[in-house]
Design a protein around this motif. Structure first.
Motif, PDB file in Angstrom:
ATOM      1  N   ASP A 168       0.800  -1.228   0.000  1.00 27.93           N
ATOM      2  CA  ASP A 168       0.000   0.000   0.000  1.00 27.93           C
ATOM      3  C   ASP A 168       0.834   1.280   0.000  1.00 27.93           C
ATOM      4  OD1 ASP A 168       1.017  -0.276   2.539  1.00 27.93           O
ATOM      5  OD2 ASP A 168      -0.898  -0.057   3.580  1.00 27.93           O
ATOM      6  N   ILE A 187      -1.266   4.360  -0.635  1.00 26.38           N
ATOM      7  CA  ILE A 187      -2.324   4.048  -1.598  1.00 26.38           C
ATOM      8  C   ILE A 187      -3.506   3.461  -0.836  1.00 26.38           C
ATOM      9  CG2 ILE A 187      -2.911   2.671  -3.647  1.00 26.38           C
ATOM     10  CD1 ILE A 187       0.153   2.663  -4.230  1.00 26.38           C
ATOM     11  N   HIS A 188      -4.705   3.937  -1.156  1.00 24.11           N
ATOM     12  CA  HIS A 188      -5.891   3.518  -0.405  1.00 24.11           C
ATOM     13  C   HIS A 188      -6.877   2.694  -1.228  1.00 24.11           C
ATOM     14  CE1 HIS A 188      -4.758   6.057   3.004  1.00 24.11           C
ATOM     15  NE2 HIS A 188      -4.486   7.005   2.139  1.00 24.11           N
ATOM     16  N   ASP A 189      -6.773   2.727  -2.543  1.00 24.12           N
ATOM     17  CA  ASP A 189      -7.704   1.999  -3.391  1.00 24.12           C
ATOM     18  C   ASP A 189      -7.389   0.502  -3.363  1.00 24.12           C
ATOM     19  OD1 ASP A 189      -8.310   0.800  -6.313  1.00 24.12           O
ATOM     20  OD2 ASP A 189      -9.756   2.383  -5.852  1.00 24.12           O
ATOM     21  N   GLU A 191      -8.534  -2.144  -4.996  1.00 27.32           N
ATOM     22  CA  GLU A 191      -8.329  -2.842  -6.264  1.00 27.32           C
ATOM     23  C   GLU A 191      -6.982  -2.504  -6.867  1.00 27.32           C
ATOM     24  OE1 GLU A 191      -8.560  -5.423  -9.108  1.00 27.32           O
ATOM     25  OE2 GLU A 191     -10.013  -5.304  -7.470  1.00 27.32           O
ATOM     26  N   GLU A 192      -6.557  -1.256  -6.716  1.00 27.12           N
ATOM     27  CA  GLU A 192      -5.237  -0.873  -7.222  1.00 27.12           C
ATOM     28  C   GLU A 192      -4.140  -1.597  -6.452  1.00 27.12           C
ATOM     29  OE1 GLU A 192      -2.339   3.022  -7.938  1.00 27.12           O
ATOM     30  OE2 GLU A 192      -4.309   3.279  -7.009  1.00 27.12           O
TER      31      GLU A 192
END
Length: 256
Positions: A168, A187-189, A191-192
């Motif tokens: 993340d 990073i918080h998404d 799916e990403e």
């Protein structure tokens, strides 16, 4: 033979009555745990509870030493000498080792936390004292680290190294992490994160924040237990890796 990878999170990161993250649910997904040893989080009772929970689930136990920065959660540079880093690491490892020994299990790995973890990747003096301490404590210890000075020093000391891929966090073009103080560092998404992690493990590359594909070795995937929705994220990562044909297994089972 399928690709194998370890799945680890930073656990036991509470203090007194305050708790961070849902360790119990995370432990049902993980194969290893980095356990806070009291300097950035954790206390004797929390360490004991976390080790016991790991034993019940067969999760590998690792020491997660940091700078003596309880208020800053180990994310500030304390300006320590290399010798101070060495003694602080020994002190914290010793605390967790005693609790693990009481429960009849070894501490199988060591993974520096936070700012210390960042600096051992680039500071040779810090890397050398951490690797030397680990070698003298237990030559069977696995050192978890990003590619960099600590990984090099640990290999030179004859220790096994598990290269950490961080699910993340955003990466710079040189393979280091984007500092948390900068926008987009975390990073918080979900799916990403899942997509990036599968690509990192299967293809050995990750996209930097500038869009450059950089090579990334990955023996263990780190999920931060203090990330919002960490349990769901860890489950998504595990499912994504297994669907890609990756076997999730503790490092002690396969790392040479």
């Amino acid at each position: 033979m399928s690709r194998k990878v370890d799945l680890v999170a930073d656990l036991g990161e509470g203090f007194g009555p305050w708790r961070m993250g849902d360790d119990a649910q995370l432990l049902d997904i993980l194969t290893s745990a980095n356990i806070a040893c009291g300097f950035h989080a954790g206390d004797p009772q929390i360490m004991d509870e976390t080790v016991r929970a790991c034993v019940e689930r067969g999760v590998g136990i690792g020491a997660h030493p940091s700078f003596p920065d309880l208020q800053g959660f180990g994310r500030r540079d304390m300006g320590l000498t290399a010798d101070e880093v060495r003694t602080d690491v020994l002190y914290q490892f010793g605390a967790l080792h005693a609790i693990a020994a009481f429960h009849g299990v070894p501490v199988t790995h060591i993974a520096p936390h936070g700012r210390l973890g960042n600096l051992v990747a680039v500071r040779e003096d810090y890397a050398d004292v951490v690797a030397s301490a680990a070698r003298r404590l237990d030559p069977e210890l696995i050192v978890l680290a990003q590619d960099g000075k600590l990984a090099d020093a640990a290999r030179a000391a004859g220790l096994r190294v598990g290269i950490v891929g961080i699910a993340d966090r955003a990466y710079e073009d040189d393979g280091t992490l984007v500092p948390r103080s900068e926008p987009g560092a975390v990073i918080h998404d979900g799916e990403e994160i899942r997509r990036r992690t599968v690509r990192m493990v299967v293809d050995g590359v990750i996209e930097s924040r500038n869009g450059t594909l950089i090579p990334v070795a990955c023996d263990t995937v780190l999920v931060h237990g203090d990330t919002t929705g960490a349990v769901v994220l860890a489950q998504q990562i595990r499912v994504g890796l297994e669907e890609a044909g990756v076997e999730i297994a503790p490092l002690t089972d396969w790392l040479e």
